[in-house]
Design a protein around this motif. Sequence first.
Motif, PDB file in Angstrom:
ATOM      1  N   GLY A 125     -65.026  63.980   4.562  1.00 43.85           N
ATOM      2  CA  GLY A 125     -63.661  64.306   5.508  1.00 43.85           C
ATOM      3  C   GLY A 125     -62.858  65.090   4.483  1.00 43.85           C
ATOM      4  N   THR A 126     -61.733  64.606   4.175  1.00 43.21           N
ATOM      5  CA  THR A 126     -60.738  65.254   3.265  1.00 43.21           C
ATOM      6  C   THR A 126     -60.571  64.647   1.787  1.00 43.21           C
ATOM      7  OG1 THR A 126     -58.981  63.749   3.951  1.00 43.21           O
ATOM      8  CG2 THR A 126     -59.111  65.901   5.113  1.00 43.21           C
ATOM      9  N   ASP A 127     -61.582  63.753   1.650  1.00 40.89           N
ATOM     10  CA  ASP A 127     -61.495  62.920   0.315  1.00 40.89           C
ATOM     11  C   ASP A 127     -62.795  63.399  -0.575  1.00 40.89           C
ATOM     12  OD1 ASP A 127     -59.285  61.841   1.087  1.00 40.89           O
ATOM     13  OD2 ASP A 127     -60.376  59.907   1.712  1.00 40.89           O
ATOM     14  N   PRO A 151     -58.042  62.000  -2.444  1.00 42.56           N
ATOM     15  CA  PRO A 151     -57.887  63.176  -2.129  1.00 42.56           C
ATOM     16  C   PRO A 151     -58.500  64.079  -2.626  1.00 42.56           C
ATOM     17  CG  PRO A 151     -55.854  61.769  -2.105  1.00 42.56           C
ATOM     18  CD  PRO A 151     -56.825  61.016  -2.989  1.00 42.56           C
ATOM     19  N   ALA A 152     -59.331  64.966  -1.738  1.00 40.71           N
ATOM     20  CA  ALA A 152     -60.118  66.017  -2.495  1.00 40.71           C
ATOM     21  C   ALA A 152     -59.145  67.024  -3.163  1.00 40.71           C
ATOM     22  CB  ALA A 152     -61.170  66.747  -1.704  1.00 40.71           C
ATOM     23  N   PRO A 179     -50.891  67.288   1.733  1.00 48.66           N
ATOM     24  CA  PRO A 179     -51.065  66.651   0.366  1.00 48.66           C
ATOM     25  C   PRO A 179     -49.776  65.669  -0.098  1.00 48.66           C
ATOM     26  CG  PRO A 179     -51.441  69.030   0.264  1.00 48.66           C
ATOM     27  CD  PRO A 179     -50.723  68.733   1.390  1.00 48.66           C
ATOM     28  N   GLU A 180     -50.190  64.745  -0.756  1.00 55.72           N
ATOM     29  CA  GLU A 180     -49.425  63.424  -1.113  1.00 55.72           C
ATOM     30  C   GLU A 180     -48.983  63.924  -2.794  1.00 55.72           C
ATOM     31  OE1 GLU A 180     -48.952  58.905  -1.926  1.00 55.72           O
ATOM     32  OE2 GLU A 180     -50.576  59.625  -0.744  1.00 55.72           O
ATOM     33  N   ALA A 181     -47.565  63.647  -3.164  1.00 54.69           N
ATOM     34  CA  ALA A 181     -47.366  63.930  -4.602  1.00 54.69           C
ATOM     35  C   ALA A 181     -47.892  62.677  -5.323  1.00 54.69           C
ATOM     36  CB  ALA A 181     -46.023  64.226  -4.889  1.00 54.69           C
ATOM     37  N   PRO A 190     -49.348  73.662   0.879  1.00 59.08           N
ATOM     38  CA  PRO A 190     -50.788  73.969   1.272  1.00 59.08           C
ATOM     39  C   PRO A 190     -51.015  75.559   0.937  1.00 59.08           C
ATOM     40  CG  PRO A 190     -49.776  72.997   2.941  1.00 59.08           C
ATOM     41  CD  PRO A 190     -48.733  73.018   1.935  1.00 59.08           C
ATOM     42  N   CYS A 191     -50.160  76.401   1.041  1.00 57.71           N
ATOM     43  CA  CYS A 191     -50.432  77.764   0.613  1.00 57.71           C
ATOM     44  C   CYS A 191     -50.777  77.994  -1.027  1.00 57.71           C
ATOM     45  CB  CYS A 191     -49.293  78.770   0.874  1.00 57.71           C
ATOM     46  SG  CYS A 191     -49.095  78.754   2.528  1.00 57.71           S
ATOM     47  N   GLU A 192     -50.297  77.157  -1.948  1.00 60.74           N
ATOM     48  CA  GLU A 192     -50.494  77.018  -3.464  1.00 60.74           C
ATOM     49  C   GLU A 192     -51.733  76.503  -3.609  1.00 60.74           C
ATOM     50  OE1 GLU A 192     -48.705  75.536  -7.585  1.00 60.74           O
ATOM     51  OE2 GLU A 192     -47.718  75.203  -5.725  1.00 60.74           O
ATOM     52  N   LEU A 193     -52.144  75.518  -2.848  1.00 64.54           N
ATOM     53  CA  LEU A 193     -53.414  74.782  -2.818  1.00 64.54           C
ATOM     54  C   LEU A 193     -54.352  75.710  -2.522  1.00 64.54           C
ATOM     55  CD1 LEU A 193     -55.214  72.280  -3.216  1.00 64.54           C
ATOM     56  CD2 LEU A 193     -54.841  71.674  -0.907  1.00 64.54           C
TER      57      LEU A 193
END
Length: 279
Positions: A125-127, A151-152, A179-181, A190-193
């Motif tokens: 999933g997302t991990d 979290p991936a 994303p969590e800090a 998200p854009c930076e990621l």
Amino acid sequence: MNLSELDSETPSETAASPRPADFVEALAKGLAILECFDAAHAEMTLSEVARRVGLTPAAARRSLITLQTLGYVGQRNKRFHLRPKVMTLGSAFYFAARIDEVLQPDLRDLVRQFGDASSVGTLEGTDVIYIAHNSVQRARRAAAVVGARYPACATSLGRVLLAGLPDAALDRYIESVRPEALTSKTITDPCELQQEILRVREAGYSTTVDQLDYGITALAVPIRGPDGTTVAALNTSGYTGMVTPDLLVAERLPTLRATASRIGHMIQRYPILQSVMGA
């Protein structure tokens, strides 16, 4: 969920997708309850478990009683907790997939050569889930033990895996992720990621500093299947302040890539690992 599955559906779509006619709802609820316990929720009341899993108290109670009877869950002062028998579920995969035989020797060699720690992870999933790990480190920080799930987007392993996704799947991930800090340095935009993941794709490796937890500087590379697609990731990590991303790249990247290539060839002989990694 492996990389190919992410190509066709997002995590939210997965949850909402039609279930097979033989899908056992009660089993799914029981497994969800086992998964809801973690370091921050080591003990929970019935209502807390129900809330975390999204069940009614009555449904959660039935599942907890079943798991308690089977020895997977214990209870103390009206608070439930996992029992050691849960570890047999993970160890069954560890031995069936021949992790100790296939992956651990290379991880031990990396740790013997560079010190610090080394891990192999896959995308769920997302991990990112750590399926093998070796370390000489004993500092108190985010544990990269076998079975750990993070979290991936906040790990070097996860960013390499995300970089291996087709464009459409990566776009869906970026649109859905929040994303969590985890530290003051964690990328949460998200854009930076997305830009960072695209840089990882172009470079063929990922470096992170204090993204998941303070004190972790890591370098990761993809493990590829026969067709060149990314099926897993391999990393090496050290203490922030004692190593830098540039140092890891200069001293460890060639060896890490050679090890990843060797692992990629080896897993072709192990059906379970092929299935898990989508090789």
